[in-house]
Design a protein around this motif. Structure first.
Motif, PDB file in Angstrom:
ATOM      1  N   CYS A  40      61.524   8.954  23.935  1.00 41.51           N
ATOM      2  CA  CYS A  40      62.087  10.162  23.350  1.00 41.51           C
ATOM      3  C   CYS A  40      63.150   9.784  22.319  1.00 41.51           C
TER       4      CYS A  40
ATOM      5  N   TRP B 284      58.789  18.594  22.009  1.00 40.25           N
ATOM      6  CA  TRP B 284      58.020  18.795  20.779  1.00 40.25           C
ATOM      7  C   TRP B 284      58.988  19.292  19.708  1.00 40.25           C
TER       8      TRP B 284
ATOM      9  N   HIS C  71      53.879  16.558  14.370  1.00 39.16           N
ATOM     10  CA  HIS C  71      53.060  15.710  15.241  1.00 39.16           C
ATOM     11  C   HIS C  71      53.824  15.298  16.496  1.00 39.16           C
ATOM     12  N   ARG C  72      54.693  16.176  16.954  1.00 44.62           N
ATOM     13  CA  ARG C  72      55.446  16.128  18.200  1.00 44.62           C
ATOM     14  C   ARG C  72      56.783  15.414  18.102  1.00 44.62           C
TER      15      ARG C  72
ATOM     16  N   SER D  38      50.778  15.111  24.118  1.00 49.01           N
ATOM     17  CA  SER D  38      51.817  15.727  24.938  1.00 49.01           C
ATOM     18  C   SER D  38      51.645  15.360  26.408  1.00 49.01           C
TER      19      SER D  38
ATOM     20  N   ASP E  57      57.756  23.787  16.001  1.00 45.61           N
ATOM     21  CA  ASP E  57      58.680  23.022  16.841  1.00 45.61           C
ATOM     22  C   ASP E  57      59.270  23.943  17.911  1.00 45.61           C
TER      23      ASP E  57
ATOM     24  N   THR F 254      45.478  18.115  19.394  1.00 42.57           N
ATOM     25  CA  THR F 254      46.472  17.535  20.291  1.00 42.57           C
ATOM     26  C   THR F 254      45.770  17.225  21.606  1.00 42.57           C
TER      27      THR F 254
ATOM     28  N   SER G 145      46.687  16.761  26.133  1.00 42.56           N
ATOM     29  CA  SER G 145      47.608  16.771  27.263  1.00 42.56           C
ATOM     30  C   SER G 145      47.187  15.686  28.239  1.00 42.56           C
TER      31      SER G 145
ATOM     32  N   ALA H  55      49.663  22.482  19.166  1.00 39.96           N
ATOM     33  CA  ALA H  55      50.775  21.951  19.956  1.00 39.96           C
ATOM     34  C   ALA H  55      50.709  22.485  21.372  1.00 39.96           C
TER      35      ALA H  55
END
Length: 639
Positions: free
Chosen positions: A50, A59, A63-64, A72, A102, A466, A468, A516
């Motif tokens: 992070c 996010w 692109h995150r 993600s 965002d 995206t 998960s 996202a």
């Protein structure tokens, strides 16, 4: 917090006359110490570190995050879920598209908002604020356009830890936030409009394009004509005096070189925790190095740029924002793009030092290229393919979508800006739509790439997908028989296992916008004039662990006879750890010893050097902390 190898003065004792010539260089150049407290990295597979200067939402940037992976750790909708489609219409114009969405940090009441800037024709220079839980548009801010209508300036943005939205538009960095700080329902206020100085641009017609956050809290930006700069994110320091920049085109910015001969940037940028800023141009892939005080070129590598203009592609070179792949614990670390060959290839480039003994993958190829593999989307006879989307990455897996229309010749005569819009609209037609997605993995054992699966049937015509890791699905805005909706593909097999219909109208066309996974588990998709939200059950977010930005301190203290002793200390997120110390000793280019030990509770360590011999000893001492961060000291010993 220390990001540079820490070296204390060396004291020499003992019978052997020893002279050390200092030539210390870090293994990878590190950035200045961040001023923010450590942040929480989700406990999930393949998580990049992070960035403590981005919004605490998982996010906070294009692109995150700074790695631009697009993946993600938050759970999204699953095949058995009841998923509700919600369309949010943004005010003012159906032509505006929120390319990047965002999510804010949690407000005192526990709620969050989504921030977005838009691109549109005509350009509204719009910013919107939307409640995450309900989809209600809280406020919008528009103003007269400052740049040209054909530019993608304003498409990319980021949200910092103070929930300030930074947008690069034309020649300025615009900053937005809450008019009443800490209040979720507050209207939008423009907090600053910082005009980038001419010295940090390349010519009078240059405009900002890409933007990201460095790990020491600077806004990094790139312009269409290859100027790359950084400036502090804090508003009092957002001044021309604090801008540092480099020109990828050098003197060609001022010597009258035609724009067609310059290196052009048409994508966003990314950054890693070691000060690397990654910019792909129409000619080459670049690493720009930021050390907290100045910018310099780290490396430049040519890739196959091609001349593939047509459909969604407007010129030569890559259509993807560079992805940063591999963390401090990984042996192999890359930057990943797609190239501009008529048959597009996925390209992995070594982002740090090229491994010792590595040979170019083919004659004439840059040795920095680790992998170059064609993307055929499951059709072995395919001779053309292209994508205008950033590669989606998770660990060593890359996911690429097809953007090549069945008949791109229909749009060849249109001007570039009109051609791109026409191609996006044509992607909804099942007879002309692009089809295909492919997963390609890097194998660290063989150091080669291979295709894991290809789905030739899924159609994600122009959106940025995206995934998960919690749900095990890749998500994208796809069309089936002309109707838009959410597609979900199994990460392991590529099989389509989820479909949530949305609209058959153009108001659900993704128009190059990113998908996202929000902090509440809903999937958000920018579309023409608004947002499509796919809401399934709300599931808990993954736990987080402190991300250690603090490199170990390494100090070579003394040599006594054959005994090399020193100190290696580390404080990871406030707790003391014992770094591992490895030493490689070479004489005449040959490794003569590889001793290793672990520092004791006080940080002390001792190792034995080889017996006396002819020739100088070259010593490389490496201290590694539990997070995989390293400090390196190199020395030459004449005995």
């Amino acid at each position: 917090m220390h990001r540079f190898p820490w070296v204390r003065a060396v004291r020499w004792r003992g019978a052997l006359p020893v002279l050390i010539a200092a030539c210390a260089l870090p293994a990878t150049t590190a950035t200045a110490a961040p001023t923010a407290p450590p942040c929480g990295t989700p406990v999930a597979a393949h998580e990049p570190p992070c960035n403590p200067h981005l919004a605490d939402s998982g996010w906070g940037a294009s692109h995150r995050g700074s790695y631009a992976s697009g993946a993600s750790p938050y759970p999204g909708p699953r095949p058995a879920d009841q998923v509700r489609w919600q369309h949010v219409q943004l005010p003012r114009s159906i032509t505006q598209v929120p390319v990047v969405i965002d999510f804010s940090s949690a407000y005192p009441d526990g709620g969050r908002v989504a921030w977005m800037s838009t691109v549109s024709t005509p350009d509204l220079s719009a910013v919107h604020k939307v409640d995450v839980a309900t989809g209600r548009v809280i406020d919008s801010a528009t103003k007269p356009a400052a740049g040209t209508g054909a530019s993608i300036s304003g498409a990319y943005n980021l949200l910092d830890r103070d929930d300030h939205l930074f947008v690069g538009r034309a020649r300025s960095l615009e900053v937005y936030g809450d008019a009443r700080p800490g209040e979720r329902g507050s209207p939008i206020a423009q907090l600053a409009s910082f005009a980038v100085p001419q010295s940090a641009l390349c010519g009078a017609d240059d405009q900002l394009v890409g933007i990201t956050m460095t790990y020491d809290g600077h806004i990094a930006f790139a312009t269409e004509r290859g100027a790359v700069g950084v400036v502090p994110r804090t508003l009092p320091e957002l001044t021309a005096e604090n801008v540092r920049s480099v020109q990828l085109n050098g003197e060609r910015c001022t010597d009258g070189t035609p724009a067609a001969d310059l290196e052009i940037v048409s994508n966003s940028i990314s950054a890693d925790e070691d000060g690397g800023i990654y910019v792909v141009t129409s000619k080459a892939m670049h690493r720009i190095q930021w050390d907290g005080r100045r910018l310099r070129s780290g490396w430049r590598a040519r890739y196959e740029t091609g001349t593939n203009a047509g459909g969604v592609r407007l010129g030569e070179g890559s259509g993807s924002t560079p992805d940063v792949v591999g963390t401090g614990r990984d042996r192999d670390r890359f930057v990943v793009i797609t190239d501009g060959q008529p048959l597009m290839h996925l390209v992995l480039l070594w982002r740090d030092e090229i491994p010792a003994g590595w040979q170019p993958i083919a004659p004439g190829k840059d040795p920095r290229i680790a992998c170059e593999i064609p993307v055929r989307f499951g059709d072995p006879t395919r001779t053309t393919s292209s994508s205008e989307q950033s590669v989606l990455t998770s660990g060593y897996s890359s996911f690429v979508v097809n953007n090549t229309l069945a008949n791109e010749a229909l749009f060849a005569a249109l001007p570039p800006a009109q051609r791109r819009v026409a191609a996006a609209l044509a992607g909804q037609d099942p007879l002309n739509a692009p089809y295909g997605m492919e997963r390609i993995d890097w194998d660290p054992a063989t150091r080669t790439c291979r295709s894991v699966w290809a789905n030739p049937d899924v159609s994600i015509p122009n959106g940025i997908p995206t995934l998960s890791t919690a749900s095990g699905l890749v998500y994208g805005q796809g069309q089936r028989l002309g109707t838009w909706g959410l597609e979900g593909l199994d990460i392991e097999t590529g099989r389509q296992v989820l479909r949530v219909p949305a609209s058959p109208g153009p108001d659900s066309n993704s128009l190059y916008a990113a998908t996202a996974v929000g902090p509440d588990g809903a999937v958000w998709q920018g579309v023409a004039g608004g947002i499509d939200i796919y809401r399934g059950p709300v599931r808990p977010a993954p736990a987080t662990r402190c991300f250690d930005l603090d490199r170990p301190r390494l100090a070579v203290l003394s040599v006594r006879g054959r005994r090399l002793s020193g100190r290696a200390t580390d404080r990871a997120c406030g707790a003391a750890t014992r770094p591992l110390v490895r030493v490689v000793v070479r004489r005449g280019g040959r490794v003569v010893a590889r001793p290793r030990t672990r520092a004791d509770a006080q940080g002390r360590f001792a190792l034995t050097l080889p017996a006396r011999g002819r020739g100088a000893l070259r010593i490389e001492a490496v201290a590694t902390d539990p997070a995989g961060l390293r400090s390196v000291v190199r020395r030459r010993v004449l005995r």
